[in-house]
Design an enzyme around this catalytic site. Structure first.
Site, PDB file in Angstrom:
ATOM      1  N   SER A  50      -3.078 -61.448 -21.494  1.00 37.42           N
ATOM      2  CA  SER A  50      -3.800 -62.265 -20.521  1.00 37.42           C
ATOM      3  C   SER A  50      -3.474 -63.745 -20.727  1.00 37.42           C
ATOM      4  O   SER A  50      -3.079 -64.163 -21.822  1.00 37.42           O
ATOM      5  CB  SER A  50      -5.305 -62.060 -20.670  1.00 37.42           C
ATOM      6  OG  SER A  50      -5.645 -60.712 -20.473  1.00 37.42           O
TER       7      SER A  50
HETATM    8  N1  SAH Z   1      -6.465 -58.434 -23.903  1.00 40.13           N
HETATM    9  C1  SAH Z   1      -5.135 -57.877 -23.923  1.00 40.13           C
HETATM   10  C2  SAH Z   1      -4.833 -57.371 -22.523  1.00 40.13           C
HETATM   11  C3  SAH Z   1      -3.700 -56.450 -22.438  1.00 40.13           C
HETATM   12  S1  SAH Z   1      -3.403 -55.864 -20.762  1.00 40.13           S
HETATM   13  C4  SAH Z   1      -4.174 -58.992 -24.327  1.00 40.13           C
HETATM   14  O1  SAH Z   1      -4.437 -60.111 -23.892  1.00 40.13           O
HETATM   15  O2  SAH Z   1      -3.204 -58.736 -25.044  1.00 40.13           O
HETATM   16  C5  SAH Z   1      -4.503 -54.508 -20.670  1.00 40.13           C
HETATM   17  C6  SAH Z   1      -4.282 -53.438 -21.689  1.00 40.13           C
HETATM   18  O3  SAH Z   1      -5.140 -52.346 -21.371  1.00 40.13           O
HETATM   19  C7  SAH Z   1      -2.864 -52.886 -21.720  1.00 40.13           C
HETATM   20  O4  SAH Z   1      -2.360 -53.044 -23.019  1.00 40.13           O
HETATM   21  C8  SAH Z   1      -3.044 -51.402 -21.370  1.00 40.13           C
HETATM   22  O5  SAH Z   1      -2.135 -50.580 -22.071  1.00 40.13           O
HETATM   23  C9  SAH Z   1      -4.490 -51.157 -21.764  1.00 40.13           C
HETATM   24  N2  SAH Z   1      -5.173 -50.035 -21.099  1.00 40.13           N
HETATM   25  C10 SAH Z   1      -5.167 -49.703 -19.783  1.00 40.13           C
HETATM   26  N3  SAH Z   1      -5.925 -48.600 -19.567  1.00 40.13           N
HETATM   27  C11 SAH Z   1      -6.437 -48.241 -20.797  1.00 40.13           C
HETATM   28  C12 SAH Z   1      -7.291 -47.179 -21.230  1.00 40.13           C
HETATM   29  N4  SAH Z   1      -7.773 -46.253 -20.390  1.00 40.13           N
HETATM   30  N5  SAH Z   1      -7.601 -47.119 -22.541  1.00 40.13           N
HETATM   31  C13 SAH Z   1      -7.108 -48.049 -23.438  1.00 40.13           C
HETATM   32  N6  SAH Z   1      -6.297 -49.052 -23.075  1.00 40.13           N
HETATM   33  C14 SAH Z   1      -5.962 -49.158 -21.767  1.00 40.13           C
END
Ligand code: SAH
Length: 215
Positions: A50
């Site tokens: 993000s």
């Molecule tokens: N806060 C993190 C955001 C990563 S993007 C950062 O800033 O690094 C969102 C993340 O959610 C991705 O890594 C994706 O793989 C994960 N994601 C999506 N659906 C999910 C689920 N059902 N369970 C666990 N993780 C999930």
């Protein structure tokens, strides 16, 4: 980066400025990616880290629920950046848990955290990251004072509401193409209050298969 966010009024909390200075975003972005530009960046597997202003906004919304000793859950922990920030805020007596459904991202997030100021907390066990479907939360360390969801859900998953402590707060993007960052407060009587903070654009909270297909 932190000064810029303070200048533009995104960060007003001293504690949030401090934690974002303590956890170096440069350790969490892929090699060759500019770490301090205020924009989301691709991290592989159709996921993104993000933008700094979103990390700052979520930390501020959750600040009261990230006091030393409290329990925090980061669903869709991705690079591990925000999970590490949570761990610093709740400290060694608290508990910060990340859940991410791409095992490769779990492994790389642990490597990132090991290079960061949160490494001792990972070693001592107050910080952990797990592979799993975050829509189910992480019951072992529930209930949580703070829950952050880093991917947009079509609706708020019930297990996450159940794992929120009375007095606890969840920040979660909700929607499909048009998404709102919702602030969900569990009142002391167990009732729920929900408000919309701002419009956002996150990757979907979905199944691993759908994410890897790019649906
Ligand atoms: N806060 C993190 C955001 C990563 S993007 C950062 O800033 O690094 C969102 C993340 O959610 C991705 O890594 C994706 O793989 C994960 N994601 C999506 N659906 C999910 C689920 N059902 N369970 C666990 N993780 C999930």
């Amino acid at each position: 980066m932190v000064e810029h966010l303070q200048h533009y009024g995104v960060i007003s909390s001293k504690k949030v400025a401090e934690v974002m200075e303590t956890i170096d975003r440069g350790l969490f972005v892929p090699d060759g990616t500019p770490p301090y530009v205020d924009s989301p960046m691709a991290i592989g597997y159709n996921a993104t880290i993000s933008a700094p202003h979103m990390h700052a906004t979520c930390l501020q919304l959750l600040e009261e629920n990230l006091q030393p000793g409290m329990h925090a859950l980061d669903v869709g922990s991705g690079t591990g950046y925000l999970t590490a920030c949570f761990a610093i805020m709740v400290g060694p007596q608290g508990r910060a848990v990340g859940v991410e459904h791409i095992p490769e991202l779990v492994a790389s997030s642990i490597k990132n955290i090991e290079k960061s100021a949160a490494a001792p907390l990972l070693k001592e066990g107050s910080l952990s990251v797990h592979a799993g479907d975050g829509r189910q939360g992480w019951p072992e360390c529930a209930p949580y004072d703070a829950i952050h969801v880093g991917a947009a859900a079509p609706e708020i998953p019930q297990p996450l509401i159940d794992q929120l402590k009375p007095g606890g707060r969840m920040v979660i993007p909700v929607g499909n193409i048009f998404q709102d960052l919702k602030v969900v407060d569990k009142n002391l009587d167990g009732s729920i209050s929900v408000r919309s903070e701002t419009s956002v654009r996150y990757v979907p909270l979905t199944s691993r298969e759908a994410q890897l297909r790019g649906d």
